[in-house]
Enzyme design. Structure first.
Site, mmCIF file in Angstrom:
data_model
loop_
_atom_site.group_PDB
_atom_site.id
_atom_site.type_symbol
_atom_site.label_atom_id
_atom_site.label_comp_id
_atom_site.label_asym_id
_atom_site.label_seq_id
_atom_site.Cartn_x
_atom_site.Cartn_y
_atom_site.Cartn_z
ATOM 1 N N HIS A 12 0.786 -1.248 0.000
ATOM 2 C CA HIS A 12 0.000 0.000 0.000
ATOM 3 C C HIS A 12 0.816 1.296 0.000
ATOM 4 O O HIS A 12 0.275 2.347 -0.309
ATOM 5 C CB HIS A 12 -1.005 0.002 1.163
ATOM 6 C CG HIS A 12 -0.419 -0.133 2.517
ATOM 7 N ND1 HIS A 12 -1.036 -0.845 3.514
ATOM 8 C CD2 HIS A 12 0.725 0.358 3.049
ATOM 9 C CE1 HIS A 12 -0.293 -0.787 4.602
ATOM 10 N NE2 HIS A 12 0.773 -0.066 4.350
ATOM 11 N N HIS A 59 -2.940 3.608 9.910
ATOM 12 C CA HIS A 59 -1.606 3.994 10.403
ATOM 13 C C HIS A 59 -1.747 5.177 11.352
ATOM 14 O O HIS A 59 -1.320 6.295 11.032
ATOM 15 C CB HIS A 59 -0.690 4.356 9.247
ATOM 16 C CG HIS A 59 -0.473 3.243 8.253
ATOM 17 N ND1 HIS A 59 -1.418 2.870 7.326
ATOM 18 C CD2 HIS A 59 0.581 2.417 8.072
ATOM 19 C CE1 HIS A 59 -0.935 1.860 6.594
ATOM 20 N NE2 HIS A 59 0.263 1.569 7.033
ATOM 21 N N HIS A 197 9.355 -5.099 4.792
ATOM 22 C CA HIS A 197 9.886 -3.746 5.023
ATOM 23 C C HIS A 197 9.997 -3.453 6.509
ATOM 24 O O HIS A 197 9.270 -4.007 7.317
ATOM 25 C CB HIS A 197 9.101 -2.650 4.303
ATOM 26 C CG HIS A 197 7.648 -2.428 4.680
ATOM 27 N ND1 HIS A 197 6.683 -3.413 4.632
ATOM 28 C CD2 HIS A 197 6.990 -1.297 5.055
ATOM 29 C CE1 HIS A 197 5.500 -2.892 4.954
ATOM 30 N NE2 HIS A 197 5.662 -1.609 5.229
ATOM 31 N N GLU A 244 2.552 -6.743 8.352
ATOM 32 C CA GLU A 244 1.326 -6.383 7.601
ATOM 33 C C GLU A 244 0.834 -7.554 6.749
ATOM 34 O O GLU A 244 -0.351 -7.621 6.404
ATOM 35 C CB GLU A 244 1.581 -5.165 6.699
ATOM 36 C CG GLU A 244 1.753 -3.866 7.473
ATOM 37 C CD GLU A 244 2.030 -2.644 6.587
ATOM 38 O OE1 GLU A 244 1.922 -1.527 7.099
ATOM 39 O OE2 GLU A 244 2.364 -2.806 5.385
HETATM 40 C C1 DHB Z 1 6.148 2.938 3.943
HETATM 41 C C2 DHB Z 1 5.491 1.726 3.820
HETATM 42 C C3 DHB Z 1 4.334 1.474 4.532
HETATM 43 O O1 DHB Z 1 3.677 0.271 4.521
HETATM 44 C C4 DHB Z 1 3.782 2.462 5.317
HETATM 45 O O2 DHB Z 1 2.606 2.220 5.888
HETATM 46 C C5 DHB Z 1 4.436 3.681 5.476
HETATM 47 C C6 DHB Z 1 5.626 3.911 4.784
HETATM 48 C C7 DHB Z 1 7.403 3.225 3.192
HETATM 49 O O3 DHB Z 1 7.803 2.439 2.335
HETATM 50 O O4 DHB Z 1 7.979 4.261 3.407
HETATM 51 FE FE FE Z 2 1.889 0.273 6.051
#
Ligand code: DHB
Ligand code: FE
Length: 288
Positions: A12, A59, A197, A244
Site C-alpha cells: 500500500h 496507520h 519492510h 502487515e
Molecule cells: C512505507 C510503507 C508502509 O507500509 C507504510 O505504511 C508507510 C511507509 C514506506 O515504504 O515508506
Molecule cells: Fe503500512
C-alpha cells in the site's frame, strides 16, 4: 446469494499515492512499479465487483494509541480520505455498503470473532493507495470508485498483533458471512500491506526478496502452511512492518479452496524492489 469471486493482494506504500497525486508515474523510478498494475486495471474493468471488502491497516489515522481495535469493520455509508499530514489525497470519497457490513458484522461476531464496529472512520493510504493502483486515478472531480467498499482495519501497528492463523480463520468466517447474504452480488476481498519492510531502528530499510517470493508461492499453493508462520518469523525475516502480511491471510482464507472448493486461478503476479522503503508485491487470484 453473494459470492466471493476473487481476491487481490497488494502493498500500500504511501509514496505510491504521492507519485500518483503529483503526476510522477512515468518517472524512471516509478515507471516499473505502475507497469505492474497495468494488467490489474484492465482486469478490474473486466471483473468489476459489486462490493470490495478491503482488509487494510490504519496507520494512527482513524485510531491512535488511545484506542487500538484488533479487527474493526466499517459500517458507515461513506468514508472520507484521511488527512495524513499533507492534506487528504485528491481521491473520491469511499462509498460504503452499510447493509452488507452489518450482515457480515453480525455473522462474523456470531462465529466468535469479536469485531469492533466503526460507524465513522477516515481512511488512510492503507486503503486509498490499493484502490488507486487497481482503479486508476482520473481527477477526483470526474471520477468515482467503481463500487462500494467495506473497510476492514486490522491492528498490525501496536503489539500484540493477531496471528496469521487467526487471520486465516477470520477469512473463512468472512466467506461464510458473505455467502449467507441473500442478494446475488459479486464481492472481491482484498488483502493489503506488506511485503518485507522495516521503517524503524537499526534494520530500517530491510527487504528480503527470498522470504517474499517464498511467501507468495506458499500463499498461492498452501495457504494453511503460510498461516502457520509465527509472528516472530515475519519480524525476523520480513522486518517489523512485514507483519502487515498477516492481512493477506484474511483474504486468502476467504477463497473457495479453503472451504473444499477448487484451487484459485492466478490471474496476475508481480514483484518489484524498491518502492520507497518496501518491496511491492501483488497477486490476483480468481475463484474458478
Ligand atoms: C512505507 C510503507 C508502509 O507500509 C507504510 O505504511 C508507510 C511507509 C514506506 O515504504 O515508506
Ligand atoms: Fe503500512
Amino acid at each position: 446469494m453473494a459470492r466471493i469471486t476473487a481476491s487481490v493482494y497488494t502493498s500500500h506504500i504511501p509514496a505510491i499515492g504521492a507519485a500518483l497525486d503529483l503526476g510522477k508515474t512515468q518517472e524512471p523510478y516509478w515507471q516499473p512499479v505502475f507497469k505492474g498494475y497495468e494488467f490489474s486495471k484492465a482486469w478490474m474493468q473486466n471483473n468489476k465487483p459489486d462490493v470490495i471488502f478491503l482488509v487494510y491497516n490504519d496507520h494512527a489515522t482513524a485510531f491512535d494509541l488511545d484506542f487500538i481495535p484488533t479487527f474493526a469493520i466499517g459500517t458507515a455509508a461513506s468514508y472520507a480520505p484521511a488527512d495524513e499530514g499533507w492534506g487528504p489525497r485528491p481521491v473520491p470519497t469511499v462509498i460504503g455498503h452499510p447493509e452488507l457490513s452489518a450482515h457480515i458484522a453480525h455473522s462474523v461476531i456470531q462465529q466468535d470473532f469479536d469485531l469492533t464496529i466503526v460507524n465513522k472512520m477516515p481512511v488512510d493510504h492503507g486503503l486509498t493507495v490499493p484502490l488507486s493502483l487497481m482503479c486508476g486515478q482520473p481527477p477526483a472531480s470526474q471520477f468515482e470508485w467503481p463500487c462500494p467498499v467495506i473497510p476492514f482495519a486490522v491492528n498490525v501497528v501496536q503489539y500484540p498483533v493477531p496471528s496469521g492463523g487467526r487471520c486465516f480463520a477470520l477469512g473463512q468466517a468472512i466467506r461464510r458471512a458473505v455467502e449467507s447474504y441473500d442478494e446475488d452480488i459479486k464481492v472481491h476481498i482484498w488483502g493489503t500491506g506488506g511485503m518485507s519492510h522495516q521503517l524503524q531502528g537499526p534494520r530500517a530499510g530491510l527487504i528480503n526478496k527470498a522470504f517474499d517470493t517464498a511467501f507468495l508461492d506458499q500463499l498461492i499453493a498452501d495457504p494453511a502452511a503460510a498461516a502457520r508462520i509465527p509472528h516472530i518469523d515475519y519480524v525476523r525475516e520480513a522486518g517489523s512492518e512485514g507483519i502487515e502480511l498477516v492481512m493477506w491471510l484474511i483474504a486468502r482464507g476467504a477463497m473457495a479452496d479453503v472451504a473444499g472448493g477448487d484451487p484459485p486461478r492466478v490471474a496476475h503476479r508481480f514483484y518489484h524492489v524498491p518502492a520507497s522503503n518496501t518491496a511491492v508485491g501483488h497477486l490476483i487470484l480468481e475463484n474458478t
